[in-house]
Scaffold this motif. Structure first.
Motif, mmCIF file in Angstrom:
data_model
loop_
_atom_site.group_PDB
_atom_site.id
_atom_site.type_symbol
_atom_site.label_atom_id
_atom_site.label_comp_id
_atom_site.label_asym_id
_atom_site.label_seq_id
_atom_site.Cartn_x
_atom_site.Cartn_y
_atom_site.Cartn_z
ATOM 1 N N TRP A 76 0.834 -1.205 0.000
ATOM 2 C CA TRP A 76 0.000 0.000 0.000
ATOM 3 C C TRP A 76 0.866 1.250 0.000
ATOM 4 C CZ3 TRP A 76 -0.649 4.098 3.436
ATOM 5 C CH2 TRP A 76 -1.742 4.931 3.192
ATOM 6 N N ARG A 77 1.939 1.225 0.780
ATOM 7 C CA ARG A 77 2.834 2.389 0.810
ATOM 8 C C ARG A 77 3.470 2.620 -0.557
ATOM 9 N NH1 ARG A 77 4.519 0.131 5.868
ATOM 10 N NH2 ARG A 77 6.462 -0.605 4.912
ATOM 11 N N LEU A 78 3.875 1.533 -1.219
ATOM 12 C CA LEU A 78 4.494 1.660 -2.527
ATOM 13 C C LEU A 78 3.489 2.185 -3.554
ATOM 14 C CD1 LEU A 78 6.992 1.257 -4.270
ATOM 15 C CD2 LEU A 78 6.291 -1.120 -4.627
ATOM 16 N N GLU A 79 2.271 1.663 -3.518
ATOM 17 C CA GLU A 79 1.250 2.128 -4.453
ATOM 18 C C GLU A 79 0.904 3.596 -4.219
ATOM 19 O OE1 GLU A 79 -2.118 -0.469 -4.288
ATOM 20 O OE2 GLU A 79 -0.973 -2.243 -4.882
ATOM 21 N N ARG A 80 0.948 4.008 -2.966
ATOM 22 C CA ARG A 80 0.651 5.405 -2.653
ATOM 23 C C ARG A 80 1.747 6.334 -3.177
ATOM 24 N NH1 ARG A 80 -0.218 7.890 3.460
ATOM 25 N NH2 ARG A 80 -1.079 9.909 2.816
ATOM 26 N N CYS A 81 3.001 5.891 -3.088
ATOM 27 C CA CYS A 81 4.126 6.712 -3.528
ATOM 28 C C CYS A 81 4.316 6.662 -5.042
ATOM 29 C CB CYS A 81 5.418 6.258 -2.847
ATOM 30 S SG CYS A 81 5.457 6.486 -1.066
ATOM 31 N N ARG A 82 3.900 5.542 -5.660
ATOM 32 C CA ARG A 82 4.114 5.367 -7.094
ATOM 33 C C ARG A 82 2.790 5.023 -7.776
ATOM 34 N NH1 ARG A 82 9.106 1.356 -7.895
ATOM 35 N NH2 ARG A 82 8.568 1.836 -10.064
ATOM 36 N N PRO A 83 2.078 6.044 -8.260
ATOM 37 C CA PRO A 83 0.775 5.811 -8.893
ATOM 38 C C PRO A 83 0.832 4.813 -10.048
ATOM 39 C CG PRO A 83 1.084 8.147 -8.476
ATOM 40 C CD PRO A 83 2.404 7.484 -8.163
ATOM 41 N N SER A 84 1.987 4.705 -10.728
ATOM 42 C CA SER A 84 2.086 3.757 -11.839
ATOM 43 C C SER A 84 1.940 2.319 -11.340
ATOM 44 C CB SER A 84 3.426 3.929 -12.565
ATOM 45 O OG SER A 84 4.519 3.682 -11.688
ATOM 46 N N VAL A 85 2.463 2.031 -10.147
ATOM 47 C CA VAL A 85 2.317 0.700 -9.554
ATOM 48 C C VAL A 85 0.853 0.449 -9.195
ATOM 49 C CG1 VAL A 85 2.966 -0.776 -7.611
ATOM 50 C CG2 VAL A 85 4.681 0.697 -8.686
ATOM 51 N N ARG A 86 0.210 1.459 -8.614
ATOM 52 C CA ARG A 86 -1.205 1.347 -8.254
ATOM 53 C C ARG A 86 -2.065 1.114 -9.495
ATOM 54 N NH1 ARG A 86 -3.074 6.900 -6.932
ATOM 55 N NH2 ARG A 86 -3.092 6.917 -9.216
ATOM 56 N N ASP A 87 -1.820 1.873 -10.551
ATOM 57 C CA ASP A 87 -2.628 1.753 -11.763
ATOM 58 C C ASP A 87 -2.414 0.401 -12.439
ATOM 59 O OD1 ASP A 87 -3.462 4.309 -11.217
ATOM 60 O OD2 ASP A 87 -2.183 5.271 -12.712
ATOM 61 N N ALA A 88 -1.168 -0.088 -12.451
ATOM 62 C CA ALA A 88 -0.889 -1.399 -13.050
ATOM 63 C C ALA A 88 -1.609 -2.497 -12.280
ATOM 64 C CB ALA A 88 0.615 -1.659 -13.070
ATOM 65 N N ALA A 89 -1.622 -2.394 -10.950
ATOM 66 C CA ALA A 89 -2.308 -3.390 -10.132
ATOM 67 C C ALA A 89 -3.803 -3.412 -10.436
ATOM 68 C CB ALA A 89 -2.073 -3.106 -8.652
ATOM 69 N N ALA A 90 -4.388 -2.231 -10.605
ATOM 70 C CA ALA A 90 -5.815 -2.147 -10.909
ATOM 71 C C ALA A 90 -6.120 -2.744 -12.280
ATOM 72 C CB ALA A 90 -6.270 -0.693 -10.849
ATOM 73 N N ARG A 91 -5.258 -2.498 -13.262
ATOM 74 C CA ARG A 91 -5.467 -3.067 -14.598
ATOM 75 C C ARG A 91 -5.396 -4.592 -14.556
ATOM 76 N NH1 ARG A 91 -2.094 1.273 -16.185
ATOM 77 N NH2 ARG A 91 -0.283 -0.144 -16.307
ATOM 78 N N ARG A 92 -4.452 -5.125 -13.805
ATOM 79 C CA ARG A 92 -4.327 -6.578 -13.704
ATOM 80 C C ARG A 92 -5.587 -7.198 -13.104
ATOM 81 N NH1 ARG A 92 1.122 -5.340 -11.016
ATOM 82 N NH2 ARG A 92 2.585 -5.237 -12.763
ATOM 83 N N LEU A 93 -6.073 -6.596 -12.038
ATOM 84 C CA LEU A 93 -7.259 -7.146 -11.389
ATOM 85 C C LEU A 93 -8.472 -7.075 -12.314
ATOM 86 C CD1 LEU A 93 -8.329 -8.383 -8.784
ATOM 87 C CD2 LEU A 93 -8.868 -6.078 -7.983
ATOM 88 N N ALA A 94 -8.593 -5.991 -13.071
ATOM 89 C CA ALA A 94 -9.710 -5.855 -14.000
ATOM 90 C C ALA A 94 -9.640 -6.927 -15.088
ATOM 91 C CB ALA A 94 -9.702 -4.464 -14.635
ATOM 92 N N LEU A 95 -8.441 -7.229 -15.588
ATOM 93 C CA LEU A 95 -8.297 -8.269 -16.601
ATOM 94 C C LEU A 95 -8.693 -9.623 -16.032
ATOM 95 C CD1 LEU A 95 -5.425 -8.538 -19.177
ATOM 96 C CD2 LEU A 95 -6.427 -10.584 -18.156
#
Length: 299
Positions: A76-95
């Motif tokens: 969570w800390r990494l996703e908060r600091c790096r939006p690209s990591v957060r967005d990639a995680a969301a795309r994976r879950l959607a797929l």
């Protein structure tokens, strides 16, 4: 005499499983430095060269999370600091969710494991696969996809893949989703080390779990230090409700060596730079039934 009308019946062959392009499969994986079987050192630090882990949205895809793990969630800390990591995680879950709705979840899980295996074979390294460097089993369809996909891969002629994961999707708080991963005797897919994850606020929940359907699974605890972790494991295992299944019997326990002053995230094994998990392998033994309980000191 009544008239009988013949109705033609059209027989169709079942649809073949979808072909998942390599770039799509690669996009579903994370280059996790700790788990990788092939790493390198750069001016910016250690880098994973082989992706062998999944990464889904932290906390949001973790129905059984506790206040302790949410408060100390590195993902969570990494996703908060790096939006690209957060967005990639969301795309994976959607797929993943799209594949499951289309009835292709098991094929996707199998294709992903085989993709990792093929990369490991090409590199000449042991095939290993970490489910959820971030995230957890978040829905029934998702658990079923991994269970069925894992069984498909286990039936292959290819080399076995050591799969491991830590989950809090058990007990009422986790909607007992993890139970769907197990067979009638309480075993996960062949070759998989599936850990019940717990902390100081989950002792009762974990104790109830290992006294029931999860009695064959090892336990991983977040703790202040090794001694605190040993105490938590003693309390979780302290029941004679199922002595025939190992409950109430001391199980081998180890402390993760990746602690300050201990094993680094990337280390050398037989002349290769690898992630600490790939070097240690305590959580992913050749015989998954021998996986020990693990203490993860919070740091």
């Amino acid at each position: 005499m009544p008239t009988v009308t013949a109705v033609p019946v059209v027989l169709r062959a079942p649809s073949p499983p979808p072909e998942w392009p390599p770039d799509v499969l690669a996009g579903l994986l994370s280059c996790d430095t700790k788990t990788t079987g092939a790493a390198s050192m750069t001016a910016a630090g250690a880098r994973a060269r082989s992706a062998n882990a999944t990464w889904h949205p932290a906390i949001a895809s973790c129905p059984g999370s506790s206040s302790v793990c949410r408060g100390d969630c590195y993902a969570w800390r990494l996703e908060r600091c790096r939006p690209s990591v957060r967005d990639a995680a969301a795309r994976r879950l959607a797929l993943w969710d799209d594949a499951i709705r289309a009835g292709d979840g098991a094929d996707l899980a199998a294709a992903l494991i085989r993709h990792v295996r093929a990369d490991a074979v090409r590199r000449g390294i042991l095939p290993t696969f970490r489910i959820h460097a971030s995230g957890d089993f978040h829905s029934a369809g998702y658990v079923d996809a991994w269970r069925d996909g894992g069984r498909m891969v286990a039936a292959d002629d290819g080399p076995p893949v050591r799969v491991w994961t830590y989950s809090r999707s058990y007990g009422s708080a986790g909607r007992d989703l993890l139970a769907r991963l197990l067979d009638g005797d309480g075993f996960p897919p062949a070759g998989w080390s599936v850990y019940l994850s717990a902390d100081a606020g989950m002792v009762d929940r974990a104790r109830n779990a290992v006294a029931g359907i999860y009695h064959r699974l090892p336990v991983a605890v977040m703790a202040d230090d090794a001694a605190h972790g040993a105490d938590l494991l003693r309390r979780i295992r302290a029941t004679d409700a199922r002595p025939d299944a190992g409950i109430g019997v001391t199980r081998r326990a180890l402390t993760c060596p990746v602690v300050p002053g201990g094993m680094p995230i990337v280390t050398e094994r037989r002349g290769r730079l690898v992630g600490a998990c790939h070097h240690c392998r305590a959580c992913l033994p050749a015989n998954a039934a021998t996986a020990p309980d693990i203490v993860f000191p919070i740091h």
